[in-house]
Design an enzyme around this catalytic site. Structure first.
Site: not given
Ligand code: CA2
Length: 145
Positions: A24, A101
């Protein structure tokens, strides 16, 4: 029409910048909001931002957008892959919306390949990192009369 956009970030996106930088990046949620506010302002729009880990809070915010927003930019987080209720809220308010995303969900686990929003989103931006929020704002406002 009102020159305002609602930015919605779903569950766990408050953790941005604290873990999983390889997936991310290192930007925080505050950085994402600042980037998106600045992009919207460049396009002549105000922006209201909400992040919640609770589906009902997100649905209420989407309903409230009917009153004063011209469109929605949403990263639904994991609800992308599970939530008919979020889809129904977005179609119910009848505002154009962009699905964002940060990661390339199609290069990840199979369960991330399905989105309940894919066929109703006006814009989809996937795998551009946090810059994808800026792309989403620009593409969304281009569709608003
Ligand atoms: O890629 C994306 O933006 C997602 O929407 C992010 C979601 C995931 O479930 C989707 O499949 C794709 C997860 C968000 C969680 O973000 C975090 C960021 C840092 C640490 C842990 C989680």
């Amino acid at each position: 029409m009102t020159r305002r956009i609602l930015l919605v970030n779903g569950p766990n996106l408050n953790l941005l910048g604290t873990r999983e930088p390889e997936v991310y990046g290192t930007a925080t949620l505050a950085d994402v909001v600042a980037l998106t506010v600045a992009t919207a302002r460049d396009e002549g729009y105000e922006l209201r931002a909400v992040q919640s880990n609770h589906e009902g809070v997100l649905i209420d915010a989407i309903h409230d957008a009917r009153a004063d927003c011209a469109g929605i930019v949403i990263n639904p987080g994991g609800l992308t892959h599970t939530s008919v209720a979020l889809r129904d809220a977005l179609t119910g308010v009848d505002l154009p919306f962009a699905e964002v995303h940060i990661s390339d969900v199609y290069a990840r686990e199979e369960f991330r390949h399905h989105s309940y929003l894919h066929d109703v989103a006006a814009v989809r931006v996937i795998g551009e990192g946090v810059e994808g929020y800026a792309t989403a704002v620009r593409q969304l406002v281009a569709l608003i009369p």
